[in-house]
Design a protein around this motif. Structure first.
Motif, short mmCIF file in Angstrom:
data_model
loop_
_atom_site.label_atom_id
_atom_site.label_comp_id
_atom_site.label_asym_id
_atom_site.label_seq_id
_atom_site.Cartn_x
_atom_site.Cartn_y
_atom_site.Cartn_z
N GLN A 12 0.84 -1.21 0.00
CA GLN A 12 0.00 0.00 0.00
C GLN A 12 0.87 1.25 0.00
N LYS A 13 1.93 1.24 0.81
CA LYS A 13 2.82 2.41 0.83
C LYS A 13 3.48 2.60 -0.53
N LYS A 14 3.92 1.50 -1.16
CA LYS A 14 4.56 1.60 -2.46
C LYS A 14 3.62 2.22 -3.49
N GLU A 15 2.37 1.78 -3.51
CA GLU A 15 1.41 2.32 -4.47
C GLU A 15 1.18 3.81 -4.22
N GLN A 16 1.12 4.20 -2.94
CA GLN A 16 0.90 5.59 -2.61
C GLN A 16 2.07 6.44 -3.10
N VAL A 17 3.29 5.97 -2.88
CA VAL A 17 4.47 6.71 -3.32
C VAL A 17 4.49 6.80 -4.83
N ASN A 18 4.17 5.71 -5.52
CA ASN A 18 4.16 5.73 -6.97
C ASN A 18 3.12 6.71 -7.50
N ARG A 19 1.95 6.76 -6.84
CA ARG A 19 0.91 7.69 -7.27
C ARG A 19 1.38 9.12 -7.08
N LYS A 20 2.03 9.40 -5.95
CA LYS A 20 2.53 10.76 -5.72
C LYS A 20 3.61 11.11 -6.73
N ALA A 21 4.48 10.16 -7.03
CA ALA A 21 5.54 10.41 -8.01
C ALA A 21 4.94 10.68 -9.38
N LEU A 23 2.01 11.91 -10.02
CA LEU A 23 1.40 13.25 -9.99
C LEU A 23 2.45 14.34 -10.13
N TRP A 24 3.57 14.19 -9.42
CA TRP A 24 4.64 15.19 -9.51
C TRP A 24 5.21 15.25 -10.91
N ILE A 25 5.45 14.09 -11.52
CA ILE A 25 6.02 14.06 -12.87
C ILE A 25 5.04 14.67 -13.87
N GLY A 26 3.77 14.30 -13.76
CA GLY A 26 2.76 14.86 -14.66
C GLY A 26 2.62 16.36 -14.50
N GLY A 27 2.64 16.82 -13.27
CA GLY A 27 2.52 18.25 -13.01
C GLY A 27 3.70 19.03 -13.55
N SER A 28 4.90 18.48 -13.37
CA SER A 28 6.09 19.19 -13.85
C SER A 28 6.13 19.22 -15.37
#
Length: 45
Positions: A12-21, A23-28
């Motif tokens: 669950q933590k891995k999926e959460q980190v991947n989702r945040k990453a 989002l950051w990559i898409g936003g940048s």
């Protein structure tokens, strides 16, 4: 007496980190495209 197994927490933590990453990559990338398009429009004025 058998010990109760805990549900896997790491996945669950891995999926959460991947989702945040993601989002950051898409936003940048979106910010970069926006900045380049603004500069192109500004240079043609």
């Amino acid at each position: 007496m058998a010990a109760k197994r805990k549900p896997p927490v790491l996945q669950q933590k891995k999926e959460q980190v991947n989702r945040k990453a993601a989002l950051w990559i898409g936003g940048s990338i979106a910010l970069f495209i926006l900045a380049v398009s603004v500069l192109i429009v500004w240079s043609q004025l």
